[in-house]
Each structure stands twice: as C-alpha cells, then as structure tokens.
Design an enzyme around this catalytic site. Structure first.
Site, PDB file in Angstrom:
ATOM      1  N   LYS A  14       0.837  -1.215   0.000  1.00 47.12           N
ATOM      2  CA  LYS A  14       0.000   0.000   0.000  1.00 47.12           C
ATOM      3  C   LYS A  14       0.868   1.260   0.000  1.00 47.12           C
ATOM      4  O   LYS A  14       0.646   2.176  -0.783  1.00 47.12           O
ATOM      5  CB  LYS A  14      -0.938   0.012   1.226  1.00 47.12           C
ATOM      6  CG  LYS A  14      -1.874  -1.190   1.309  1.00 47.12           C
ATOM      7  CD  LYS A  14      -2.826  -1.107   2.496  1.00 47.12           C
ATOM      8  CE  LYS A  14      -2.163  -1.145   3.866  1.00 47.12           C
ATOM      9  NZ  LYS A  14      -1.511  -2.436   4.212  1.00 47.12           N
ATOM     10  N   ARG A  89     -10.052   0.486   8.511  1.00 49.87           N
ATOM     11  CA  ARG A  89      -9.558  -0.844   8.878  1.00 49.87           C
ATOM     12  C   ARG A  89     -10.558  -1.628   9.709  1.00 49.87           C
ATOM     13  O   ARG A  89     -10.263  -2.754  10.104  1.00 49.87           O
ATOM     14  CB  ARG A  89      -8.306  -0.651   9.698  1.00 49.87           C
ATOM     15  CG  ARG A  89      -7.039  -1.219   9.058  1.00 49.87           C
ATOM     16  CD  ARG A  89      -5.938  -0.886  10.029  1.00 49.87           C
ATOM     17  NE  ARG A  89      -4.735  -1.583   9.848  1.00 49.87           N
ATOM     18  CZ  ARG A  89      -3.678  -1.089   9.204  1.00 49.87           C
ATOM     19  NH1 ARG A  89      -3.743   0.046   8.553  1.00 49.87           N
ATOM     20  NH2 ARG A  89      -2.573  -1.776   9.194  1.00 49.87           N
ATOM     21  N   ARG A 128      11.927  -6.369   5.549  1.00 49.54           N
ATOM     22  CA  ARG A 128      11.955  -4.951   5.882  1.00 49.54           C
ATOM     23  C   ARG A 128      12.380  -4.744   7.334  1.00 49.54           C
ATOM     24  O   ARG A 128      13.048  -3.769   7.665  1.00 49.54           O
ATOM     25  CB  ARG A 128      10.579  -4.312   5.644  1.00 49.54           C
ATOM     26  CG  ARG A 128      10.629  -2.808   5.841  1.00 49.54           C
ATOM     27  CD  ARG A 128       9.325  -2.138   5.491  1.00 49.54           C
ATOM     28  NE  ARG A 128       8.247  -2.593   6.344  1.00 49.54           N
ATOM     29  CZ  ARG A 128       6.983  -2.236   6.188  1.00 49.54           C
ATOM     30  NH1 ARG A 128       6.638  -1.439   5.202  1.00 49.54           N
ATOM     31  NH2 ARG A 128       6.056  -2.684   6.998  1.00 49.54           N
ATOM     32  N   ARG A 134      11.057  -0.246  12.191  1.00 51.96           N
ATOM     33  CA  ARG A 134       9.665  -0.346  12.645  1.00 51.96           C
ATOM     34  C   ARG A 134       9.573  -1.477  13.655  1.00 51.96           C
ATOM     35  O   ARG A 134       9.860  -2.627  13.336  1.00 51.96           O
ATOM     36  CB  ARG A 134       8.729  -0.608  11.443  1.00 51.96           C
ATOM     37  CG  ARG A 134       8.161   0.672  10.871  1.00 51.96           C
ATOM     38  CD  ARG A 134       7.205   0.415   9.736  1.00 51.96           C
ATOM     39  NE  ARG A 134       5.998  -0.308  10.118  1.00 51.96           N
ATOM     40  CZ  ARG A 134       4.932  -0.395   9.353  1.00 51.96           C
ATOM     41  NH1 ARG A 134       4.907   0.191   8.176  1.00 51.96           N
ATOM     42  NH2 ARG A 134       3.876  -1.082   9.759  1.00 51.96           N
ATOM     43  N   ARG A 146      -0.583  -8.968  13.370  1.00 50.45           N
ATOM     44  CA  ARG A 146      -1.096  -7.983  12.405  1.00 50.45           C
ATOM     45  C   ARG A 146      -1.932  -8.668  11.324  1.00 50.45           C
ATOM     46  O   ARG A 146      -2.974  -8.149  10.912  1.00 50.45           O
ATOM     47  CB  ARG A 146       0.066  -7.218  11.764  1.00 50.45           C
ATOM     48  CG  ARG A 146       0.674  -6.171  12.702  1.00 50.45           C
ATOM     49  CD  ARG A 146       2.075  -5.788  12.299  1.00 50.45           C
ATOM     50  NE  ARG A 146       2.155  -5.102  11.020  1.00 50.45           N
ATOM     51  CZ  ARG A 146       3.299  -4.914  10.357  1.00 50.45           C
ATOM     52  NH1 ARG A 146       4.443  -5.358  10.859  1.00 50.45           N
ATOM     53  NH2 ARG A 146       3.301  -4.276   9.204  1.00 50.45           N
TER      54      ARG A 146
HETATM   55  P1  AP5 Z   1       4.672  -1.533   1.893  1.00 50.97           P
HETATM   56  O1  AP5 Z   1       4.494  -0.743   0.660  1.00 50.97           O
HETATM   57  O2  AP5 Z   1       5.239  -0.874   3.088  1.00 50.97           O
HETATM   58  O3  AP5 Z   1       3.309  -2.289   2.262  1.00 50.97           O
HETATM   59  P2  AP5 Z   1       2.115  -1.813   3.157  1.00 50.97           P
HETATM   60  O4  AP5 Z   1       0.906  -2.502   2.638  1.00 50.97           O
HETATM   61  O5  AP5 Z   1       2.095  -0.337   3.244  1.00 50.97           O
HETATM   62  O6  AP5 Z   1       2.567  -2.489   4.523  1.00 50.97           O
HETATM   63  P3  AP5 Z   1       2.568  -1.903   5.976  1.00 50.97           P
HETATM   64  O7  AP5 Z   1       3.496  -2.754   6.785  1.00 50.97           O
HETATM   65  O8  AP5 Z   1       2.766  -0.439   6.010  1.00 50.97           O
HETATM   66  O9  AP5 Z   1       1.100  -2.249   6.355  1.00 50.97           O
HETATM   67  P4  AP5 Z   1       0.386  -2.198   7.676  1.00 50.97           P
HETATM   68  O10 AP5 Z   1      -0.983  -2.172   7.227  1.00 50.97           O
HETATM   69  O11 AP5 Z   1       0.776  -3.272   8.622  1.00 50.97           O
HETATM   70  O12 AP5 Z   1       0.980  -0.873   8.398  1.00 50.97           O
HETATM   71  P5  AP5 Z   1       0.333   0.508   8.790  1.00 50.97           P
HETATM   72  O13 AP5 Z   1       1.432   1.469   8.838  1.00 50.97           O
HETATM   73  O14 AP5 Z   1      -0.853   0.806   7.984  1.00 50.97           O
HETATM   74  O15 AP5 Z   1       5.568  -2.797   1.504  1.00 50.97           O
HETATM   75  C1  AP5 Z   1       5.999  -3.714   2.480  1.00 50.97           C
HETATM   76  C2  AP5 Z   1       7.421  -4.180   2.119  1.00 50.97           C
HETATM   77  O16 AP5 Z   1       7.379  -4.911   0.902  1.00 50.97           O
HETATM   78  C3  AP5 Z   1       8.416  -3.027   1.896  1.00 50.97           C
HETATM   79  O17 AP5 Z   1       9.672  -3.389   2.388  1.00 50.97           O
HETATM   80  C4  AP5 Z   1       8.428  -2.870   0.365  1.00 50.97           C
HETATM   81  O18 AP5 Z   1       9.630  -2.356  -0.090  1.00 50.97           O
HETATM   82  C5  AP5 Z   1       8.197  -4.299  -0.092  1.00 50.97           C
HETATM   83  N1  AP5 Z   1       7.485  -4.383  -1.363  1.00 50.97           N
HETATM   84  C6  AP5 Z   1       6.475  -3.568  -1.810  1.00 50.97           C
HETATM   85  N2  AP5 Z   1       6.053  -3.960  -3.036  1.00 50.97           N
HETATM   86  C7  AP5 Z   1       6.791  -5.049  -3.360  1.00 50.97           C
HETATM   87  C8  AP5 Z   1       6.824  -5.907  -4.524  1.00 50.97           C
HETATM   88  N3  AP5 Z   1       5.987  -5.716  -5.560  1.00 50.97           N
HETATM   89  N4  AP5 Z   1       7.696  -6.932  -4.521  1.00 50.97           N
HETATM   90  C9  AP5 Z   1       8.540  -7.139  -3.456  1.00 50.97           C
HETATM   91  N5  AP5 Z   1       8.576  -6.359  -2.344  1.00 50.97           N
HETATM   92  C10 AP5 Z   1       7.704  -5.335  -2.308  1.00 50.97           C
HETATM   93  O19 AP5 Z   1      -0.173   0.196  10.293  1.00 50.97           O
HETATM   94  C11 AP5 Z   1       0.721  -0.053  11.342  1.00 50.97           C
HETATM   95  C12 AP5 Z   1      -0.040  -0.139  12.648  1.00 50.97           C
HETATM   96  O20 AP5 Z   1      -0.660   1.133  12.920  1.00 50.97           O
HETATM   97  C13 AP5 Z   1      -1.185  -1.145  12.695  1.00 50.97           C
HETATM   98  O21 AP5 Z   1      -0.742  -2.432  13.045  1.00 50.97           O
HETATM   99  C14 AP5 Z   1      -2.079  -0.519  13.757  1.00 50.97           C
HETATM  100  O22 AP5 Z   1      -1.595  -0.782  15.054  1.00 50.97           O
HETATM  101  C15 AP5 Z   1      -1.941   0.968  13.499  1.00 50.97           C
HETATM  102  N6  AP5 Z   1      -2.963   1.477  12.560  1.00 50.97           N
HETATM  103  C16 AP5 Z   1      -2.732   2.051  11.340  1.00 50.97           C
HETATM  104  N7  AP5 Z   1      -3.872   2.402  10.760  1.00 50.97           N
HETATM  105  C17 AP5 Z   1      -4.865   2.041  11.607  1.00 50.97           C
HETATM  106  C18 AP5 Z   1      -6.276   2.120  11.547  1.00 50.97           C
HETATM  107  N8  AP5 Z   1      -6.918   2.641  10.489  1.00 50.97           N
HETATM  108  N9  AP5 Z   1      -7.001   1.627  12.605  1.00 50.97           N
HETATM  109  C19 AP5 Z   1      -6.392   1.117  13.696  1.00 50.97           C
HETATM  110  N10 AP5 Z   1      -5.052   0.991  13.797  1.00 50.97           N
HETATM  111  C20 AP5 Z   1      -4.291   1.457  12.764  1.00 50.97           C
HETATM  112 MG    MG Z   2       2.143   1.072   4.856  1.00 55.11          MG
END
Ligand code: AP5
Ligand code: MG
Length: 194
Positions: A14, A89, A128, A134, A146
């Site tokens: 994402k 979410r 990562r 992180r 997660r």
């Molecule tokens: P990346 O692009 O970072 O993927 P992502 O989907 O953004 O993954 P996240 O880890 O950010 O998702 P998340 O939903 O757990 O985290 P968030 O910050 O939202 O890619 C991941 C990796 O893969 C990278 O290293 C990238 O380089 C690699 N990659 C990308 N594309 C690739 C490809 N095509 N091939 C190979 N490699 C690739 O949430 C974190 C925490 O915040 C949650 O756990 C929760 O506690 C809290 N939180 C956030 N939002 C909410 C909400 N709305 N409600 C409640 N809690 C929330």
């Molecule tokens: Mg993300």
C-alpha cells in the site's frame, strides 16, 4: 473529487504504490500508519497511547484514527481527491468515513484491493524488519498478530464496499511497476466517468 481506498493486508504494498499514485494523480495521501508513527516520533500523548497497540500488532482504537482522518480532511479543503492507505480498517471506520465524506458532498469512488499471498507478505515484512526500524516488523509474533487482526477486523471493510460495487481486486505480486500499471488502469477507467 476522486477518492480512492488502497486496501490490502500488512506488507501488500500500500505504501509503496501510494507514493507512485499520488505523484501521478496529485491526490492527498492519508496513511493512518504514517500519521501515527509521526505522532510517536513527536512523543505526543496520542502517539504514546497508540504505540502500546502498534508494538503488539493490534489495531489502535477506532475513535483515535477516525479523529485523525476527520482533522486531515478538514485541513485539506482544496484537495483534488484523497488516497486512503491503511484506513478504514474496521467496519466502524468505514461507516465513519462514508459519513465524513457525505458531509462534504463526496464519497469513495473505488477501493483497489492488493492481492498478495500470506507467504509473500511475511517474507516482505521480515525482510523490511532487518532495516526499517519499525518495531512491528522485527518480531514474527507481532507480524502474525497484524495478519490475524487483518483477517478478523479489516477484511469485513471490503464487504462493506463490495455491497456498493466499489471493490476491484488487483494483482499485488510481481514488479512494483507492473502492479502500478494494474492500479492505474482501474483508476483511469473510473476517472473518465467521474
Ligand atoms: P509496503 O508498501 O510498506 O506495504 P504496506 O501494505 O504499506 O505495509 P505496511 O506494513 O505499512 O502495512 P500495515 O498495514 O501493517 O501498516 P500501517 O502502517 O498501515 O511494503 C511492504 C514491504 O514490501 C516493503 O519493504 C516494500 O519495499 C516491499 N514491497 C512492496 N512492493 C513489493 C513488490 N511488488 N515486490 C517485493 N517487495 C515489495 O499500520 C501499522 C499499525 O498502525 C497497525 O498495526 C495498527 O496498530 C496501526 N494502525 C494504522 N492504521 C490504523 C487504523 N486505520 N485503525 C487502527 N489501527 C491502525
Ligand atoms: Mg504502509
């Protein structure tokens, strides 16, 4: 306005795809994960409270993230559209978002859902975790939590938008550029109509 939800499990790409999409379409990127990490790095009360949940891989309470999104929408009155990343979410967040947009005579145009196998997700997040700093990436149990939270609480959000016929599944494995092409194809087809 064109409002897009980029949906998918942790590690589905994402954040990676959002960077490219906002550059192409000039949308305002709203990532609740990034907003929360910014609160943590500034050591705000909200950030310190959220960190307790994030470090365990659990979702932060709905009212916290809904409040952040509401402020962000108000702070960007001239935006041509929003790209929501990592939000909504839960079903409650989806309902709140629909209401907030409705108040501004707007709605979600499309939800693009990145399709990635669980094996690939874990591989990406572990990799990562070696460099990202992180705290939720460098522990296998937290990564698993997660993904469990996603299946339990977040996947129903797709059902919410499926009822309105707004969900499109997009291939989330392969090269970043090929995935980007898949996403832009769906956006372009809908922007013409809107
Ligand atoms: P990346 O692009 O970072 O993927 P992502 O989907 O953004 O993954 P996240 O880890 O950010 O998702 P998340 O939903 O757990 O985290 P968030 O910050 O939202 O890619 C991941 C990796 O893969 C990278 O290293 C990238 O380089 C690699 N990659 C990308 N594309 C690739 C490809 N095509 N091939 C190979 N490699 C690739 O949430 C974190 C925490 O915040 C949650 O756990 C929760 O506690 C809290 N939180 C956030 N939002 C909410 C909400 N709305 N409600 C409640 N809690 C929330
Ligand atoms: Mg993300």
């Amino acid at each position: 306005m064109f409002n897009l939800i980029l949906f998918g499990p942790p590690g589905s790409g994402k954040g990676t795809q959002s960077e490219k999409l906002i550059a192409k379409y000039n949308l305002k990127h709203l990532s609740t994960g990034d907003l929360l990490r910014s609160e943590i790095s500034r050591k705000t009360a909200l950030g310190l409270e959220a960190k307790k949940f994030m470090d365990k891989g659990q979702l932060v309470p709905d009212e916290v993230v809904i409040g952040m999104i509401s402020s962000a929408l108000d702070a960007n009155p001239g935006a041509v559209g929003f790209l929501f990343d990592g939000f909504p979410r839960t079903a409650a967040q989806a309902e709140a978002l629909d209401k907030l947009l409705e108040l501004k005579n707007n709605s979600i145009n499309v939800m693009l859902a990145l399709d990635v196998t669980e094996e690939e997700l874990v591989k990406r997040l572990v990799k990562r975790g070696e460099t990202s700093g992180r705290t939720d990436d460098n522990n296998g149990n937290v990564i698993r939590t997660r993904i469990i939270e996603y299946h339990k609480k977040t996947s129903p959000v797709a059902d919410h938008y499926r009822k309105a016929n707004k969900v499109v599944l997009v291939k989330g494995e392969g090269s970043v550029d090929d995935i980007f092409k898949g996403l832009t194809k769906e956006i372009d087809a809908r922007m013409k109509k809107s």
